[in-house]
Design a protein around this motif. Structure first.
Motif, PDB file in Angstrom:
ATOM      1  N   MET A 128      13.694   0.652  -1.302  1.00 48.44           N
ATOM      2  CA  MET A 128      13.884  -0.357  -0.142  1.00 48.44           C
ATOM      3  C   MET A 128      13.291   0.283   1.031  1.00 48.44           C
ATOM      4  SD  MET A 128      15.413  -3.262  -0.987  1.00 48.44           S
ATOM      5  CE  MET A 128      16.041  -3.662   0.607  1.00 48.44           C
ATOM      6  N   ALA A 129      13.368   1.468   1.226  1.00 51.73           N
ATOM      7  CA  ALA A 129      12.611   2.192   2.344  1.00 51.73           C
ATOM      8  C   ALA A 129      11.052   2.282   2.047  1.00 51.73           C
ATOM      9  CB  ALA A 129      13.159   3.722   2.615  1.00 51.73           C
ATOM     10  N   GLY A 130      10.622   2.491   0.904  1.00 53.44           N
ATOM     11  CA  GLY A 130       9.234   2.616   0.534  1.00 53.44           C
ATOM     12  C   GLY A 130       8.537   1.382   0.685  1.00 53.44           C
ATOM     13  N   VAL A 131       9.272   0.151   0.276  1.00 54.68           N
ATOM     14  CA  VAL A 131       8.627  -1.050   0.265  1.00 54.68           C
ATOM     15  C   VAL A 131       8.343  -1.621   1.786  1.00 54.68           C
ATOM     16  CG1 VAL A 131      10.504  -2.739  -0.083  1.00 54.68           C
ATOM     17  CG2 VAL A 131       8.357  -3.408  -0.816  1.00 54.68           C
ATOM     18  N   ALA A 132       9.392  -1.236   2.546  1.00 50.91           N
ATOM     19  CA  ALA A 132       9.230  -1.525   4.018  1.00 50.91           C
ATOM     20  C   ALA A 132       8.171  -0.922   4.601  1.00 50.91           C
ATOM     21  CB  ALA A 132      10.699  -1.225   4.646  1.00 50.91           C
ATOM     22  N   ARG A 133       7.935   0.207   4.416  1.00 50.81           N
ATOM     23  CA  ARG A 133       6.758   0.960   4.931  1.00 50.81           C
ATOM     24  C   ARG A 133       5.528   0.352   4.581  1.00 50.81           C
ATOM     25  NH1 ARG A 133       7.299   7.297   4.899  1.00 50.81           N
ATOM     26  NH2 ARG A 133       5.344   6.964   6.022  1.00 50.81           N
ATOM     27  N   LEU A 134       5.290  -0.119   2.843  1.00 51.80           N
ATOM     28  CA  LEU A 134       4.343  -0.637   2.406  1.00 51.80           C
ATOM     29  C   LEU A 134       4.020  -1.861   3.181  1.00 51.80           C
ATOM     30  CD1 LEU A 134       1.853  -0.500   0.500  1.00 51.80           C
ATOM     31  CD2 LEU A 134       3.606  -1.349  -1.319  1.00 51.80           C
ATOM     32  N   GLU A 135       5.016  -2.748   3.554  1.00 53.12           N
ATOM     33  CA  GLU A 135       4.761  -4.129   4.189  1.00 53.12           C
ATOM     34  C   GLU A 135       4.324  -3.545   5.643  1.00 53.12           C
ATOM     35  OE1 GLU A 135       8.068  -7.258   3.100  1.00 53.12           O
ATOM     36  OE2 GLU A 135       8.894  -5.368   3.304  1.00 53.12           O
ATOM     37  N   ILE A 255      -7.905   5.756  -6.982  1.00 52.61           N
ATOM     38  CA  ILE A 255      -6.810   4.838  -7.842  1.00 52.61           C
ATOM     39  C   ILE A 255      -5.471   5.807  -7.559  1.00 52.61           C
ATOM     40  CG2 ILE A 255      -5.840   4.179  -9.989  1.00 52.61           C
ATOM     41  CD1 ILE A 255      -8.450   3.647 -11.140  1.00 52.61           C
ATOM     42  N   VAL A 256      -4.534   5.320  -6.726  1.00 50.85           N
ATOM     43  CA  VAL A 256      -3.408   6.218  -6.234  1.00 50.85           C
ATOM     44  C   VAL A 256      -2.394   5.399  -7.158  1.00 50.85           C
ATOM     45  CG1 VAL A 256      -1.886   6.955  -4.820  1.00 50.85           C
ATOM     46  CG2 VAL A 256      -4.310   6.799  -4.218  1.00 50.85           C
ATOM     47  N   VAL A 257      -1.531   6.370  -8.134  1.00 49.07           N
ATOM     48  CA  VAL A 257      -0.317   6.040  -8.638  1.00 49.07           C
ATOM     49  C   VAL A 257       0.829   6.468  -7.993  1.00 49.07           C
ATOM     50  CG1 VAL A 257       0.779   5.840 -10.972  1.00 49.07           C
ATOM     51  CG2 VAL A 257      -1.527   5.998 -10.774  1.00 49.07           C
ATOM     52  N   LEU A 258       1.581   5.585  -7.499  1.00 51.12           N
ATOM     53  CA  LEU A 258       2.926   5.840  -6.737  1.00 51.12           C
ATOM     54  C   LEU A 258       4.165   5.066  -7.648  1.00 51.12           C
ATOM     55  CD1 LEU A 258       1.868   5.250  -3.035  1.00 51.12           C
ATOM     56  CD2 LEU A 258       1.964   7.478  -4.242  1.00 51.12           C
ATOM     57  N   GLY A 259       5.283   6.058  -7.482  1.00 54.68           N
ATOM     58  CA  GLY A 259       6.415   5.329  -7.882  1.00 54.68           C
ATOM     59  C   GLY A 259       7.139   4.834  -6.648  1.00 54.68           C
ATOM     60  N   THR A 260       8.085   3.904  -6.913  1.00 52.33           N
ATOM     61  CA  THR A 260       8.816   3.073  -5.919  1.00 52.33           C
ATOM     62  C   THR A 260       9.634   4.119  -4.899  1.00 52.33           C
ATOM     63  OG1 THR A 260      10.923   2.948  -7.291  1.00 52.33           O
ATOM     64  CG2 THR A 260       9.308   1.225  -7.414  1.00 52.33           C
ATOM     65  N   GLY A 261       9.767   5.451  -5.108  1.00 52.60           N
ATOM     66  CA  GLY A 261      10.178   6.414  -4.121  1.00 52.60           C
ATOM     67  C   GLY A 261       9.175   7.152  -3.471  1.00 52.60           C
ATOM     68  N   ARG A 262       8.047   6.785  -3.777  1.00 59.94           N
ATOM     69  CA  ARG A 262       6.858   7.525  -2.927  1.00 59.94           C
ATOM     70  C   ARG A 262       5.975   6.472  -2.280  1.00 59.94           C
ATOM     71  NH1 ARG A 262       7.436  11.033  -0.634  1.00 59.94           N
ATOM     72  NH2 ARG A 262       5.024  11.666  -0.635  1.00 59.94           N
ATOM     73  N   LEU A 263       6.305   5.199  -1.979  1.00 61.72           N
ATOM     74  CA  LEU A 263       5.371   4.324  -1.479  1.00 61.72           C
ATOM     75  C   LEU A 263       5.115   4.523  -0.041  1.00 61.72           C
ATOM     76  CD1 LEU A 263       7.231   0.850  -2.860  1.00 61.72           C
ATOM     77  CD2 LEU A 263       4.966   2.049  -3.798  1.00 61.72           C
ATOM     78  N   GLY A 264       5.863   5.265   0.470  1.00 61.76           N
ATOM     79  CA  GLY A 264       5.410   5.584   1.833  1.00 61.76           C
ATOM     80  C   GLY A 264       4.004   6.233   2.127  1.00 61.76           C
ATOM     81  N   ALA A 265       3.681   6.940   0.789  1.00 64.86           N
ATOM     82  CA  ALA A 265       2.455   7.815   0.638  1.00 64.86           C
ATOM     83  C   ALA A 265       1.166   6.827   0.907  1.00 64.86           C
ATOM     84  CB  ALA A 265       2.281   8.630  -0.310  1.00 64.86           C
TER      85      ALA A 265
END
Length: 432
Positions: A128-135, A255-265
């Motif tokens: 939830m935190a990571g997707v908020a940062r991506l948004e 190409i950057v592969v991120l798990g849902t826990g690392r979306l802030g990167a």
């Protein structure tokens, strides 16, 4: 009467389940909805429901995604400066506010409410935190381009010009304001005036939050390693930002592969100045992967609706219609020439439906990156791990791997925190 194929039967079954689920969630809300009632309404067994969806949470997210796909996306014209863009975004976002006459549960669907849907577990909280940062990053890139265009005649960046200021924190403040209003509408509909909120959002654009970009861990990031192996990309994916097909077999860039826990990167990849394809992976694609798909698609659809008032002028920098947005351009060379932004018009290959074609778009992307502009960004959700597998990356919520690809070869690779920075800094001679 012709017998339906298995695939056709699955499509019909899924449609029936989603229709029944939408009616159930609209009447009872998420917490009180019952899978048994959904199955009965769809004329199926409970087991048939679980054969298509792993649980009520996945079913609820699928309903929201179905609603998102049917949403109208008419452009909303605005001026060309930053305040105009913030105001227009606020107006678009607040269109989802339910009416006081709406049933509470139906109003929550309009709001895309996730209240009570996710537990407070570590993986879910991180997602939830990571997707908020991506948004926030997606909104910031659109605002940054609008701010830059507001200072440069005709949206053109002179050769050697430094990029505009970073606006991620401003974007996060704007989203916090709007999310608070939506939550208030969920628990106390009719309270507050949305027009006041829109005006407040416009004033937020004048805030100088002293934003800078330089991650504190950059000095400790290990250099990327040379790779050189060939790779066989999977079939095209849909870019959540632009809605086009991403053909990775012709993609040159990161190409950057991120798990849902690392979306802030994700921002580290974007600030590299390289064209970026962000691949999101999850061990729970029907839940956490669907969460990312929903929220990113929702944000991108809103951004595509923000159209400058002179967008339809001959030779203008953007176009109305076709879902064009500030920072989301279908015109060859627009976003990158104006300092980058989010390329949304072509596929991941950089191909364009407008003048110039593939080679011209790729050259323009690189030229924009050289001027210091943010990179082109495309986002795909790798539900079955096909891209991750082709890149030899394990699917995990904490995955963070970056690969530079060129000519269907993996040129350089890095894993762990700062992977995108390491690959962006990579040079074949080993120097950084």
């Amino acid at each position: 009467m012709a017998r339906l194929s298995r695939a056709e039967q699955q499509v019909r079954t899924r449609a029936a389940v989603l229709a029944a689920a939408r009616a159930e969630f609209s009447e009872h809300g998420y917490a009180e909805a019952r899978v048994d009632r959904i199955a009965e309404s769809a004329g199926l067994t409970r087991g048939a429901i679980y054969a298509n969806f792993p649980g009520k949470r996945a079913l609820y997210l699928a309903v929201l995604l179905d609603l998102e796909g049917a949403e109208e996306s008419a452009p909303m014209e605005s001026g060309r400066d930053l305040a105009d863009a913030v105001e227009a975004f606020a107006r678009i976002w607040l269109e989802r506010l339910p009416l006081t006459s709406d049933a509470p549960a139906d109003g929550r669907l309009r709001l895309r409410s996730l209240t009570g849907v996710f537990e407070t577990g570590g993986a879910e909280r991180a997602a939830m935190a990571g997707v908020a940062r991506l948004e926030g990053l997606l909104l910031a890139l659109a605002l940054e381009e609008r701010a830059l265009e507001g200072r440069v005649p005709e949206g053109r960046v002179p050769e050697g010009r430094a990029p505009g200021r970073r606006l991620v924190r401003l974007a996060e403040v704007v989203r916090s304001l709007l999310d608070g209003v939506c939550h208030q509408a969920e628990v106390a509909p009719g309270v507050g005036d949305p027009f006041d909120v829109v005006r407040a959002g416009r004033h937020l654009a004048s805030l100088d939050l002293g934003e800078a970009w330089e991650p504190p861990h950059r000095a400790f990031v290990a250099p990327a390693e040379r790779d050189g192996r060939a790779w066989d990309p999977p079939e095209p994916f849909t870019d959540l930002v632009g809605g086009d097909q991403v053909d990775l077999w012709r993609w040159d860039g990161l190409i950057v592969v991120l798990g849902t826990g690392r979306l802030g990167a994700a921002e580290e990849a974007v600030r590299s100045g390289e064209p970026v394809t962000l691949v999101v992976v999850s061990e729970r694609p029907a839940e956490l992967g669907a969460l990312v798909r929903l929220r990113v698609a929702d944000m991108a659809r809103c951004l595509r609706r923000i159209a400058p008032t002179n967008a339809a002028e001959p030779g203008g920098e953007t176009q109305t219609g076709g879902g064009t947005a500030e920072g989301l351009s279908t015109e060859a060379g627009h976003g990158t020439e104006a300092g980058g932004g989010i390329e949304a018009g072509g596929s991941a290959t950089g191909r364009s439906a407008g003048p110039g074609g593939s080679a011209d778009r790729d050259a323009t992307v690189r030229a924009g990156a050289a001027k210091g502009g943010p990179a082109a960004l495309r986002v795909v959700v790798d539900d079955d791990g096909a891209v991750a597998g082709a890149l030899r990356v394990g699917v995990a919520e904490q995955a963070e791997v970056a690969v530079r690809v060129r000519g269907r070869h993996m040129v350089a690779r890095a894993e762990g925190r700062g992977a995108a920075l390491a690959v962006a800094d990579y040079r074949a001679d080993g120097r950084r």
